[in-house]
Each structure stands twice: as C-alpha cells, then as structure tokens.
Design a protein around this motif. Structure first.
Motif, PDB file in Angstrom:
ATOM      1  N   ASN A 106       0.796  -1.230   0.000  1.00 37.08           N
ATOM      2  CA  ASN A 106       0.000   0.000   0.000  1.00 37.08           C
ATOM      3  C   ASN A 106       0.826   1.276   0.000  1.00 37.08           C
ATOM      4  OD1 ASN A 106      -2.470  -1.536   0.319  1.00 37.08           O
ATOM      5  ND2 ASN A 106      -1.820  -1.888   2.427  1.00 37.08           N
ATOM      6  N   ASP A 109       0.287   4.414   2.798  1.00 39.53           N
ATOM      7  CA  ASP A 109      -0.709   4.010   3.791  1.00 39.53           C
ATOM      8  C   ASP A 109      -0.148   3.052   4.831  1.00 39.53           C
ATOM      9  OD1 ASP A 109      -2.830   5.537   3.138  1.00 39.53           O
ATOM     10  OD2 ASP A 109      -4.137   3.918   2.480  1.00 39.53           O
ATOM     11  N   SER A 272      -0.183   6.190  -6.788  1.00 36.55           N
ATOM     12  CA  SER A 272      -1.047   6.133  -5.594  1.00 36.55           C
ATOM     13  C   SER A 272      -0.312   5.639  -4.355  1.00 36.55           C
ATOM     14  CB  SER A 272      -2.247   5.218  -5.862  1.00 36.55           C
ATOM     15  OG  SER A 272      -1.836   3.862  -5.940  1.00 36.55           O
ATOM     16  N   PRO A 276      -2.390   8.709   0.402  1.00 38.09           N
ATOM     17  CA  PRO A 276      -3.327   7.879   1.166  1.00 38.09           C
ATOM     18  C   PRO A 276      -4.436   7.323   0.285  1.00 38.09           C
ATOM     19  CG  PRO A 276      -3.794  10.202   1.523  1.00 38.09           C
ATOM     20  CD  PRO A 276      -2.566  10.147   0.655  1.00 38.09           C
ATOM     21  N   GLY A 277      -5.136   6.304   0.795  1.00 39.09           N
ATOM     22  CA  GLY A 277      -6.308   5.789   0.097  1.00 39.09           C
ATOM     23  C   GLY A 277      -6.214   4.353  -0.355  1.00 39.09           C
ATOM     24  N   ASN A 278      -5.010   3.752  -0.359  1.00 39.25           N
ATOM     25  CA  ASN A 278      -4.895   2.359  -0.794  1.00 39.25           C
ATOM     26  C   ASN A 278      -5.417   1.381   0.248  1.00 39.25           C
ATOM     27  OD1 ASN A 278      -3.808   2.646  -3.355  1.00 39.25           O
ATOM     28  ND2 ASN A 278      -1.727   2.849  -2.595  1.00 39.25           N
ATOM     29  N   LYS A 281      -9.728   3.776   3.466  1.00 36.46           N
ATOM     30  CA  LYS A 281     -10.487   4.377   2.366  1.00 36.46           C
ATOM     31  C   LYS A 281     -11.211   5.670   2.736  1.00 36.46           C
ATOM     32  CE  LYS A 281      -9.635   0.781  -0.293  1.00 36.46           C
ATOM     33  NZ  LYS A 281      -8.672   0.863  -1.386  1.00 36.46           N
ATOM     34  N   ASP A 282     -11.462   5.920   4.021  1.00 36.05           N
ATOM     35  CA  ASP A 282     -12.268   7.088   4.381  1.00 36.05           C
ATOM     36  C   ASP A 282     -11.740   7.703   5.686  1.00 36.05           C
ATOM     37  OD1 ASP A 282     -14.188   6.001   6.793  1.00 36.05           O
ATOM     38  OD2 ASP A 282     -13.733   4.438   5.331  1.00 36.05           O
TER      39      ASP A 282
END
Length: 574
Positions: A106, A109, A272, A276-278, A281-282
């Motif tokens: 990731n 992350d 990516s 962040p985000g891999n 998610k929120d």
C-alpha cells in the motif's frame, strides 16, 4: 516444575519431537507451488537459536521458584534491559513482517502502522509508567482494582486480557506458520504446531526471566539485521530517498501495465503508493484505526506487565525511554524495507508465483528481501531472527494470559488472595498449556490474514477496554467500581462485536459477499472507545451506593502512592 517431569527430561522429549520436524522437512511437491525446497542454512540457524533459547530456559528454570519470579523475574531487571525487552515484545511479527508487507502493498498508507504504534509511547512515558510501577505487583488488574471492589474489576480485567492476547496470538502464529512453511517445505499446520510447542516450553519452565532474556537477544539481532537490510536497500539507490520512491512508483506502474491497465490508469496506480487511500479508504476509518494503534499501546497487558519487572519507578521510566528509542529507529527501518521490497522482490520472478503473487504470501516480503540483498546465509539469519521474534512475543503474550487466569481469577477472586505461591504457579502453567492449544487452533483458522492487521484488532480491543479503565482509575477521583466494570465491558464487547461485523472479518475471514459487512469501517476504536469512556463516566456519576463512597475516598491514598511510590516497595516486596 510440573509434577513428575524433570526439566532435563522435558527438554529432551521436546527436542526429540521438534528436531525431526525441523530437519526432515518435506521437499517441494509437484503441483504445490507455495511450498519451497528445504533451506538448510535457515534450518541450521533455527537449530542454533532453538538450542540457545532452550539453554536460557533451563538456566531461568533454576531461578523460577515463586509466582513473583514467574510473572516478573523477581523485579530484578534493569531499566536498560527492560527497555530492550519491551522493544523486543513490541517488535513482533506484525512489526517486522506485517508492516513491511503493508508498505510494499500500500505504500504511504502502510506508514499508519509505524506512526500509530509509535505515538502511543509518550502516553505510557508521561502518564502511566511510574504510576503503574508504584501501584501494581504482577498484572495491570492490580492497578485497575487498587481502590475498587476486587472481584468484579479483576473479572473484567482478566476477560479483556484474554481477548487481547487471543487476537495478538493469532497474528504471531500466522506469521510463524507462513515463515516455516516457506523455508522448510512443511505443511502450514505443522509449522504452527512446532511454534506452539516451543513457546509452551519457554513459558512453562522459564517464566518471565527466560522470556525477558530471549526478548533482549532477539531485539539486538532484529535491530542489527533490519539495519543491514535498510543499508543495502539505500546503498542500491545511492542513499537517495527520492530515487527509492521514484523506482517504487515506476515498478508499481509497470505491474499495473502488465495486468492490462490503460497507461493513464497504470500511472495513477503507481503514483497512488505515495498518497493515502490504498488501505484506509475514508476519514472515519483513518481516525478510528489511528486511535486503536495509539491508545491500544497503553492497554496491552503483556507490555504493561513489563513495568513490574523493574525494581523502581525510576527504572520503569527509563525502560520506556529506551524502548521508545529502539522502536522508533526500528519503524524507520521497516519503511525502507517495505519500499525496498517493491524494488527487489516484486521485480524478481524467483520470489513470485505464476499469478504474480508472492511465494509464501504477502507477509513474507521482508524475508524475500533478506534473500535478495544478503543471499542464502543472510536469509537464514533473518528467518531465524523472525522466528525468534515470534517465539518471544508469543511467550510474553502467553505469560500475560496465564497471569490473568492464575493471579486475577484464581488467586484474587476464587481464593480471595489466600492462594499460596506454588498453587498459583501450577494454575498458571495449566493455563499456559490451554492457551498454547487455543493459539495453535486459531493460528490455523486465520492462515490468510495480514498479520499487521490482525494485531491492529488486538490494539482496538485494548484501546476500547483496558485503556479507558486504567486511565480513569489513575486520574479521575469520582470513578467507581460500577463505572469501571460496566464501562469496561461495554468497550470490550462493542469492540469485539464491531470487529467481527467489519469487512475484514465478516467478508475476508467468514467468506460473506463483498459489501455485506454490517459495520463498514476498518477499525471499531472510535466508536467502542468512546462508548467505554461514556459508560465509565455515566455509571460512575450516577452511582450513589456505599461502595461508591469507599471508591472515591480511596483516591487520595492511591494518588499519593502512584506519585511518590510510598508503600510500593513493601507491597511488592518479593
């Protein structure tokens, strides 16, 4: 010592059972892609380590005469030694194998693990360490129940401890099983059974003394090995972080292109990993997950137990300082190792399955990197160190679980403090056997989970149940027995239920359809920890019982002892 079984004879039987499994490892079978040919270098180093640690256990067994020796090594560990041992406890399979795997998968992350695990230490340093040492004797329940009714608080503390230990044990057993399966060509379940058997030997006979020294040796080896791996990775890119990250982005882009993605999509996928985000998610999941890692540190029973192994509050504070130094340094290394795995492992067909997945699973990223940068001998060394890491952490966890049953439930609740040391020790050893069997069964059941994520579940429970009760019992004078027990159980039950209902367990482990998880977030800590604090506050301020008056009146005496240590030496004299 267990009745009818001498130390020498037990170790002899253990080696007879274990050595054939370690040496006569099945060769790679045709059609079973995940099984590797036997790595004799690794097996030789494993054998040396196992023999060395069994010798330490034999030495420690001769010094383990009382419950105090078994649980806290008689309080004779120095601050520096304990700092290394705490670091060893904390630098678990999740840290070494799991975080590096998360960073490889990731990117940016994966850092949430390193940062989250690390920032919990200032809480322990400034709010907890000295107070714990001054108030407690064997377990954190001694502290949580200091001014409250013993039975209900200790029942809660023991229940919470066992749940945290169970989650944490799963991660270590999964890591050990995958590691031995990869290197020895053994079946996964056989690998898990070997680890369970060795761990029981360490704890049954050596207790905290053996566990502490195995932790110290393992921490030194792991720090040295990880430093070499990070150095070799950085040397390959001219010690330029920019080149390291640029190379990782390019490789991720190439992998995406190879998977058939359009050039624009592949470039976005590669880029990516630097944002962040891999994984998270929120924002709610990010906050909740971060809270679990940060506050869970201050609620881990096997870490809290280490503060009772030092002779004074000053040494307890020194322990945390040294532990923070080693752990902070180590987490910097795991970040480099994770990105290094992208460069060296994902581009080498030798480490990949036919479908592009990692041989042995994603958790083996650091092990493959050791092979890539140091060859077969260094692979053997790092594999033995990773195995040592898992064994030592599992031993510490089992010890804290055993002490919860024998000291908190049996001695303090069932026998009302009248149990003699020898009986308490016997109950602890029986519990160790039971926990070992449970750990093996759960380790086999959760084979496919990422081990860093499994540990984050244990942190979520510790943050939701143990931390609120411990924190408020030390610092809030109006807290009562009813508030501690009801609030603590609210945090414990809600964190476990929400964890089971989350996508990672509901979908990934239980096999329900994607998108069907009733609880949509990665970690329950934001909700369950808030519920625990609210429960403690509400049920304490509305408590008008006679017991509540006693609880509140006892705060001043607790505060004096926690801040000054007056009375602590006598109470915990061994």
């Amino acid at each position: 010592m267990m009745p009818g079984l001498s130390m020498r004879r037990f170790l002899g039987l253990s080696m007879l059972l274990l050595v054939p499994s370690l040496v006569v490892a099945a060769p790679a079978l045709e059609g079973e892609i995940q099984k590797q040919a036997t790595n004799w270098t690794a097996i030789g180093m494993f054998a040396i380590f196992v023999a060395g640690t069994l010798f330490i256990t034999k030495w420690a067994a001769s010094r383990t005469k009382s419950a105090s020796d078994f649980y806290t090594a008689g309080g004779g560990i120095t601050g520096f030694q304990n700092g290394l041992a705490i670091a060893g406890d904390y630098m678990s399979a999740a840290s070494f194998l799991g975080i590096s795997a998360a960073v490889m998968s990731n990117g940016y992350d994966g850092l949430i693990y390193s940062i989250g695990f690390l920032v919990g230490w200032p809480i322990l340093t400034f709010l907890m360490a000295e107070r714990l040492r001054n108030l407690g004797k064997f377990t954190f329940a001694d502290v949580a129940s200091f001014r409250f009714a013993q039975t209900p608080v200790r029942v809660f503390a023991a229940s919470s401890t066992l749940v945290v230990v169970a989650f944490y044990l799963i991660a270590q057993m999964v890591g050990a099983g995958q590691l031995i399966k990869l290197l020895f060509g053994l079946e996964y379940w056989m690998a898990v059974v070997i680890v369970g058997a060795l761990m029981m030997v360490y704890v049954l006979f050596g207790g905290m003394t053996a566990t502490t020294w195995v932790q110290i040796i393992k921490a030194c080896l792991l720090l040295g090995g990880a430093s070499f791996m990070a150095f070799m990775v950085m040397m390959s890119v001219g010690f330029s972080p920019e080149r390291l990250f640029a190379g990782a982005v390019q490789i991720k882009t190439d992998i995406a292109l190879g998977a058939g993605q359009a050039p624009d999509e592949a470039a976005a996928a590669g880029q990516s990993i630097m944002g962040p985000g891999n994984f998270i998610k929120d924002p709610i999941s990010a906050i909740s997950f971060g809270m679990a890692l940060m506050f869970g540190t201050a609620g881990l029973p096997h870490i809290l137990m280490r503060f009772f192994t030092v002779p004074s509050a000053k040494e307890a504070r020194k322990s945390v300082m040294w532990a923070t130094v080693w752990i902070g340094y180590f987490y910097l290394l795991t970040f480099i190792i994770g990105f290094g795995a992208i460069l060296f492992v994902l581009t080498n067909p030798e480490f990949l399955e036919a479908d592009g997945g990692l041989i042995g699973g994603v958790n083996m990223a650091a092990v493959h990197l050791a092979d890539a940068v140091g060859g077969n001998i260094f692979l053997g060394f790092m594999s033995a160190v990773a195995f040592a890491t898992i064994l030592a952490v599992v031993a510490g966890l089992t010890l804290s679980g055993a002490s919860a049953v024998s000291h908190d439930i049996y001695s303090s609740v069932l026998r009302q403090g009248r149990a003699d040391s020898a009986t308490e020790l016997r109950v602890s050893r029986i519990t160790t056997l039971a926990l070992g069997v449970i750990a093996v069964i759960l380790g086999i059941a959760f084979e496919k989970q990422n081990i860093a994520f499994m540990v984050s579940m244990a942190f979520a429970v510790a943050a939701s149940a143990n931390f609120p009760v411990l924190f408020l019992s030390i610092l809030w004078k109006d807290m009562t027995t009813r508030g501690a027990v009801v609030g603590g159980f609210l945090g414990l039950i809600s964190s476990v239920v929400l964890t089971v209902l989350s996508p990672s367990v509901w979908e990934a482990t239980l096999g329900n359809p994607a998108g069907s998880a009733p609880f949509p977030y990665t970690s329950p800590a934001l909700f369950s920890m808030t519920l625990a604090f609210l429960g403690i506050w509400l049920f304490s301020i509305t408590d008008k019982s006679g017991r509540a008056a006693v609880d509140r009146a006892g705060f001043l005496a607790q505060q004096v002892r926690s801040e000054t240590g007056i009375g602590a030496s006598a109470a915990s004299a061994h």
